[in-house]
Design an enzyme around this catalytic site. Structure first.
Site, PDB file in Angstrom:
ATOM      1  N   CYS A  60      -4.465   3.887  -2.023  1.00  0.00           N
ATOM      2  CA  CYS A  60      -3.089   3.559  -1.727  1.00  0.00           C
ATOM      3  C   CYS A  60      -2.327   3.818  -0.352  1.00  0.00           C
ATOM      4  O   CYS A  60      -1.817   3.163   0.192  1.00  0.00           O
ATOM      5  CB  CYS A  60      -2.165   3.984  -2.916  1.00  0.00           C
ATOM      6  SG  CYS A  60      -2.696   3.231  -4.421  1.00  0.00           S
ATOM      7  N   GLU A 101       4.163   0.260  -9.849  1.00  0.00           N
ATOM      8  CA  GLU A 101       3.467   1.387 -10.683  1.00  0.00           C
ATOM      9  C   GLU A 101       3.440   2.722  -9.863  1.00  0.00           C
ATOM     10  O   GLU A 101       2.917   2.501  -8.704  1.00  0.00           O
ATOM     11  CB  GLU A 101       2.000   0.886 -11.141  1.00  0.00           C
ATOM     12  CG  GLU A 101       1.395   2.013 -11.849  1.00  0.00           C
ATOM     13  CD  GLU A 101       2.039   2.614 -13.108  1.00  0.00           C
ATOM     14  OE1 GLU A 101       2.220   1.878 -13.957  1.00  0.00           O
ATOM     15  OE2 GLU A 101       2.190   3.896 -12.975  1.00  0.00           O
ATOM     16  N   GLY A 106      -4.466  20.207   5.733  1.00  0.00           N
ATOM     17  CA  GLY A 106      -5.918  19.839   5.534  1.00  0.00           C
ATOM     18  C   GLY A 106      -6.067  18.568   6.351  1.00  0.00           C
ATOM     19  O   GLY A 106      -5.563  18.214   7.243  1.00  0.00           O
ATOM     20  N   GLY A 110      -6.020   9.888   1.733  1.00  0.00           N
ATOM     21  CA  GLY A 110      -6.778   8.971   1.486  1.00  0.00           C
ATOM     22  C   GLY A 110      -6.836   7.837   0.559  1.00  0.00           C
ATOM     23  O   GLY A 110      -5.583   7.762  -0.214  1.00  0.00           O
ATOM     24  N   LYS A 169     -17.551  -5.379 -15.688  1.00  0.00           N
ATOM     25  CA  LYS A 169     -16.325  -4.262 -16.122  1.00  0.00           C
ATOM     26  C   LYS A 169     -15.959  -4.601 -17.490  1.00  0.00           C
ATOM     27  O   LYS A 169     -15.730  -3.635 -18.508  1.00  0.00           O
ATOM     28  CB  LYS A 169     -15.437  -4.421 -15.102  1.00  0.00           C
ATOM     29  CG  LYS A 169     -14.404  -3.356 -14.864  1.00  0.00           C
ATOM     30  CD  LYS A 169     -13.514  -3.331 -13.722  1.00  0.00           C
ATOM     31  CE  LYS A 169     -13.776  -2.741 -12.453  1.00  0.00           C
ATOM     32  NZ  LYS A 169     -13.078  -2.794 -11.307  1.00  0.00           N
ATOM     33  N   ASP A 188     -10.049  -9.708 -16.650  1.00  0.00           N
ATOM     34  CA  ASP A 188     -10.727  -9.360 -15.228  1.00  0.00           C
ATOM     35  C   ASP A 188     -11.738 -10.416 -15.004  1.00  0.00           C
ATOM     36  O   ASP A 188     -12.347 -10.934 -15.661  1.00  0.00           O
ATOM     37  CB  ASP A 188     -11.234  -7.958 -15.216  1.00  0.00           C
ATOM     38  CG  ASP A 188     -11.418  -7.359 -13.893  1.00  0.00           C
ATOM     39  OD1 ASP A 188     -10.591  -6.522 -13.576  1.00  0.00           O
ATOM     40  OD2 ASP A 188     -11.952  -7.981 -13.059  1.00  0.00           O
ATOM     41  N   LYS A 192      -3.190   2.192   3.242  1.00  0.00           N
ATOM     42  CA  LYS A 192      -3.355   0.663   3.177  1.00  0.00           C
ATOM     43  C   LYS A 192      -1.684   0.394   2.969  1.00  0.00           C
ATOM     44  O   LYS A 192      -1.157  -0.689   3.456  1.00  0.00           O
ATOM     45  CB  LYS A 192      -4.303  -0.078   2.286  1.00  0.00           C
ATOM     46  CG  LYS A 192      -4.077   0.329   0.802  1.00  0.00           C
ATOM     47  CD  LYS A 192      -3.243  -0.825   0.199  1.00  0.00           C
ATOM     48  CE  LYS A 192      -3.365  -0.592  -1.514  1.00  0.00           C
ATOM     49  NZ  LYS A 192      -2.247  -1.349  -2.332  1.00  0.00           N
ATOM     50  N   LEU A 217       1.607   5.594 -10.725  1.00  0.00           N
ATOM     51  CA  LEU A 217       0.677   6.839 -11.108  1.00  0.00           C
ATOM     52  C   LEU A 217      -0.219   7.201 -10.058  1.00  0.00           C
ATOM     53  O   LEU A 217      -0.467   6.684  -8.990  1.00  0.00           O
ATOM     54  CB  LEU A 217      -0.130   5.998 -12.351  1.00  0.00           C
ATOM     55  CG  LEU A 217      -1.210   4.743 -12.157  1.00  0.00           C
ATOM     56  CD1 LEU A 217      -2.556   5.539 -11.335  1.00  0.00           C
ATOM     57  CD2 LEU A 217      -1.655   4.216 -13.380  1.00  0.00           C
ATOM     58  N   ARG A 218      -0.511   8.457 -10.632  1.00  0.00           N
ATOM     59  CA  ARG A 218      -1.480   9.092  -9.637  1.00  0.00           C
ATOM     60  C   ARG A 218      -2.799   9.174 -10.401  1.00  0.00           C
ATOM     61  O   ARG A 218      -3.028   9.571 -11.400  1.00  0.00           O
ATOM     62  CB  ARG A 218      -0.988  10.586  -9.179  1.00  0.00           C
ATOM     63  CG  ARG A 218       0.161  10.807  -8.629  1.00  0.00           C
ATOM     64  CD  ARG A 218       0.690  12.316  -8.815  1.00  0.00           C
ATOM     65  NE  ARG A 218       1.108  12.317 -10.117  1.00  0.00           N
ATOM     66  CZ  ARG A 218       1.292  13.884 -10.791  1.00  0.00           C
ATOM     67  NH1 ARG A 218       1.325  14.619  -9.891  1.00  0.00           N
ATOM     68  NH2 ARG A 218       1.482  13.929 -12.141  1.00  0.00           N
TER      69      ARG A 218
HETATM   70  P1  NAD Z   1      -8.950  -1.906  -8.292  1.00  0.00           P
HETATM   71  O1  NAD Z   1      -9.516  -2.498  -7.322  1.00  0.00           O
HETATM   72  O2  NAD Z   1      -9.367  -0.632  -9.147  1.00  0.00           O
HETATM   73  O3  NAD Z   1      -8.793  -3.184  -9.370  1.00  0.00           O
HETATM   74  C1  NAD Z   1      -8.484  -4.459  -9.183  1.00  0.00           C
HETATM   75  C2  NAD Z   1      -9.094  -5.104 -10.321  1.00  0.00           C
HETATM   76  O4  NAD Z   1      -8.442  -6.631 -10.237  1.00  0.00           O
HETATM   77  C3  NAD Z   1     -10.526  -5.285 -10.036  1.00  0.00           C
HETATM   78  O5  NAD Z   1     -11.151  -5.043 -11.505  1.00  0.00           O
HETATM   79  C4  NAD Z   1     -10.805  -6.717  -9.916  1.00  0.00           C
HETATM   80  O6  NAD Z   1     -11.871  -7.066 -10.474  1.00  0.00           O
HETATM   81  C5  NAD Z   1      -9.466  -7.582 -10.501  1.00  0.00           C
HETATM   82  N1  NAD Z   1      -9.215  -8.763 -10.190  1.00  0.00           N
HETATM   83  C6  NAD Z   1      -9.334  -9.061  -8.624  1.00  0.00           C
HETATM   84  N2  NAD Z   1      -8.903 -10.450  -8.743  1.00  0.00           N
HETATM   85  C7  NAD Z   1      -8.653 -10.834 -10.087  1.00  0.00           C
HETATM   86  C8  NAD Z   1      -7.990 -12.208 -10.601  1.00  0.00           C
HETATM   87  N3  NAD Z   1      -8.010 -13.004  -9.920  1.00  0.00           N
HETATM   88  N4  NAD Z   1      -8.228 -12.023 -12.017  1.00  0.00           N
HETATM   89  C9  NAD Z   1      -8.387 -10.935 -12.812  1.00  0.00           C
HETATM   90  N5  NAD Z   1      -8.554  -9.683 -12.231  1.00  0.00           N
HETATM   91  C10 NAD Z   1      -8.962  -9.888 -10.867  1.00  0.00           C
HETATM   92  O7  NAD Z   1      -7.345  -1.697  -8.047  1.00  0.00           O
HETATM   93  P2  NAD Z   1      -6.403  -0.613  -8.442  1.00  0.00           P
HETATM   94  O8  NAD Z   1      -6.709   0.742  -7.747  1.00  0.00           O
HETATM   95  O9  NAD Z   1      -6.396  -0.682  -9.779  1.00  0.00           O
HETATM   96  O10 NAD Z   1      -5.049  -1.098  -7.805  1.00  0.00           O
HETATM   97  C11 NAD Z   1      -4.387  -2.329  -8.312  1.00  0.00           C
HETATM   98  C12 NAD Z   1      -3.035  -2.279  -7.677  1.00  0.00           C
HETATM   99  O11 NAD Z   1      -2.300  -1.330  -8.173  1.00  0.00           O
HETATM  100  C13 NAD Z   1      -2.848  -2.453  -6.068  1.00  0.00           C
HETATM  101  O12 NAD Z   1      -2.028  -3.238  -5.711  1.00  0.00           O
HETATM  102  C14 NAD Z   1      -2.504  -0.778  -5.905  1.00  0.00           C
HETATM  103  O13 NAD Z   1      -1.945  -0.448  -4.656  1.00  0.00           O
HETATM  104  C15 NAD Z   1      -1.486  -0.629  -7.048  1.00  0.00           C
HETATM  105  N6  NAD Z   1      -1.629   1.018  -7.517  1.00  0.00           N
HETATM  106  C16 NAD Z   1      -2.708   1.626  -7.528  1.00  0.00           C
HETATM  107  C17 NAD Z   1      -2.786   2.929  -8.103  1.00  0.00           C
HETATM  108  C18 NAD Z   1      -4.179   3.778  -8.032  1.00  0.00           C
HETATM  109  O14 NAD Z   1      -3.819   4.778  -8.117  1.00  0.00           O
HETATM  110  N7  NAD Z   1      -5.103   3.006  -8.003  1.00  0.00           N
HETATM  111  C19 NAD Z   1      -1.561   3.728  -8.158  1.00  0.00           C
HETATM  112  C20 NAD Z   1      -0.147   2.859  -8.221  1.00  0.00           C
HETATM  113  C21 NAD Z   1      -0.468   1.380  -7.599  1.00  0.00           C
END
Ligand code: NAD
Length: 450
Positions: free
Chosen positions: A272, A160, A265, A269, A43, A38, A275, A162-163
């Protein structure tokens, strides 16, 4: 795919957010050596120390175990990742663009631009982030143009599903695995990595890039539509003097409909659904098929309207104005079992009440720190009783199970007035009413407010 020593593939997970942290830990649980990467050094330091930076049930002890046994490491170094990894999972964020509806792909692009020029050995880059259809094809061309190893660096897309709150379970026992690939080698590698899951009966669907990208966005669009459908029904129920809870219960018994995502309800939000449907609208417009998904605009509008409708209920209950009124809020996270407050309906309602002059105090079992950072203007308390103390109305806005189990009798001694507004239809109206509360909810004939 084998690593240099002829053992199992070494994996990297690029972007250790909610998705990436979970994926890295779960892949280590499957026995792989994993390097999480990251750009957020803080983090990475926390994860390296075995500390989870977010709340996710069942994850921290697995993180600690795999950091301790050496299978799981973290770094900010793309050099280390490129040197070590046989398979690179791309898990960076794809938020909504500032000032637009499309997805902001700068993190995905940034990660590929950082990784690809360092790829000097045969490897597979596997996109997991949610991206607009067509992104994988574009990124594959960037990898081909930038990677010194040439065609031996390949791309696959493995969305992915996941929830949050069930992330470990959903990663280790998903409903399905989708592999968007362009070669047998890529398919074989993904089959090897997910072999224990496939052996457990998880369906493994092989597609092209575009279909893989679309499966994810279509799934989220469907779920958002289902939630907004029942919320639209709640609006109709109010006008027709019907009860949306009974309606939803009856619909859920129809095997073709089912109960999931049919709870009326204040709507969806999180990071995911909102957006993703907006990005889908924007991408469909670009493709010249905007009208095929115009309904998603309405899905979004219904969802936003539910928040405003709940604020209106609060105003009515409190005699037409929120100014100076004390409002206790239960829940800040966008859903239970998560500390994620991104686009949280609960916080949006709380902030709207504050903006209309209400004195808001919020309690959440887990998400208080994140809520405080996102909305410092609101008041926060560490217990339900403290948030409710002196309240003219108590609002339930995130359906944490413990809120459903609250005893209305002693809580009635704490508030100034026994008004409860159930933004998630999670309480038993009769029980609260029997304890002397005026109960209100969206879409119910039993709403006392009307
Ligand atoms: P998040 O914002 O929690 O995490 C993103 C991470 O990427 C951050 O830690 C950030 O520092 C890092 N990052 C940004 N630019 C970077 C780079 N150039 N190199 C390395 N790291 C970098 O996002 P998230 O909720 O984990 O979601 C990530 C993706 O997964 C999104 O596309 C989201 O739509 C998808 N997704 C999320 C979920 C969920 O429940 N959160 C479920 C399914 C899919």
């Amino acid at each position: 795919m084998l690593d240099a020593a002829g053992d199992r593939a070494i994996l990297t997970v690029i972007g250790t957010g909610y998705l990436g942290t979970t994926h890295a830990v779960c892949m280590a649980e499957l026995g792989f050596r994993v390097l999480g990467v990251d750009i957020d050094a803080e983090k990475i330091a926390r994860l390296s120390a075995g500390q989870l930076w977010m709340y996710e049930p069942d994850l921290e002890q697995r993180l600690r175990r795999n950091v301790a046994n050496g299978r799981l490491e973290f770094t900010t170094s793309y050099d280390a990742a490129a040197e070590l990894g046989d398979v690179h999972f791309l898990c960076v964020g794809t938020p909504q663009q500032a000032g637009g509806h499309a997805a902001d792909l700068s993190a995905v692009d940034g990660a590929i631009e950082a990784l690809a020029p360092r790829l000097r050995r045969s490897c597979l880059v596997v996109g997991k982030s949610t991206v607009p259809v067509g992104t994988a094809d574009r990124l594959a061309r960037r990898v081909a143009a930038l990677a010194p190893v040439g065609e031996d660096a390949e791309l696959a897309w493995n969305p992915e599903f996941l929830r949050e709150g069930f992330a470990v379970e959903d990663t280790l026992c998903p409903d399905r695995l989708v592999a968007g690939v362009r070669s047998e080698r890529a398919e074989k590698t993904l089959r090897e990595i997910y072999a224990p899951l496939i052996a457990d009966g998880v369906p493994f669907l092989v597609t092209d890039y575009q279909t893989a990208e679309l499966v994810k966005i279509a799934a989220n669009s469907f779920l958002a539509t289902k939630i907004s459908f029942i919320n639209a029904m709640s609006e109709v129920c109010e006008a027709a003097n019907a009860d949306v809870e009974l309606l939803a219960a009856a619909l859920a018994l129809d095997g073709r409909i089912g109960a999931a995502y049919l709870g009326p309800g204040i709507g969806f939000g999180g990071s995911c659904l909102p957006k993703d449907i907006r990005a889908f609208l924007a991408r469909a417009e670009e493709l010249g098929v905007g009208r095929a998904v115009t309904f998603l605009r309405e899905v979004d509008a219904i969802n936003t309207r539910q928040r405003a409708r709940l604020v209106a209920v609060a105003r009515t209950v409190l005699g037409g104005s929120l100014r100076g009124r004390a409002v206790g809020v239960l829940g800040a996270a966008f859903k239970p079992n998560s500390d994620d407050v991104r686009d949280s309906p609960a916080l949006a309602v709380a902030a709207a009440i504050h903006a209309q002059g209400g004195r808001v105090t919020v309690y959440d079992p887990i998400a208080l720190d994140n809520a405080r950072a996102a909305h410092p203007e609101l008041g926060y308390r560490d217990t339900v009783d403290d948030a409710a103390r002196g309240a003219d109305a108590l609002l339930l806005l995130t359906e944490w199970p413990q809120f459903g189990a609250l005893d209305p009798e002693p809580l009635g001694e704490v508030v100034a007035r026994r008004n409860v507004i159930d933004g998630r239809n999670a309480l038993d109206p009769e029980r609260w009413r029997a304890a002397g509360w005026r109960y209100s909810a969206l879409g119910r004939t039993c709403t006392d407010a009307r």
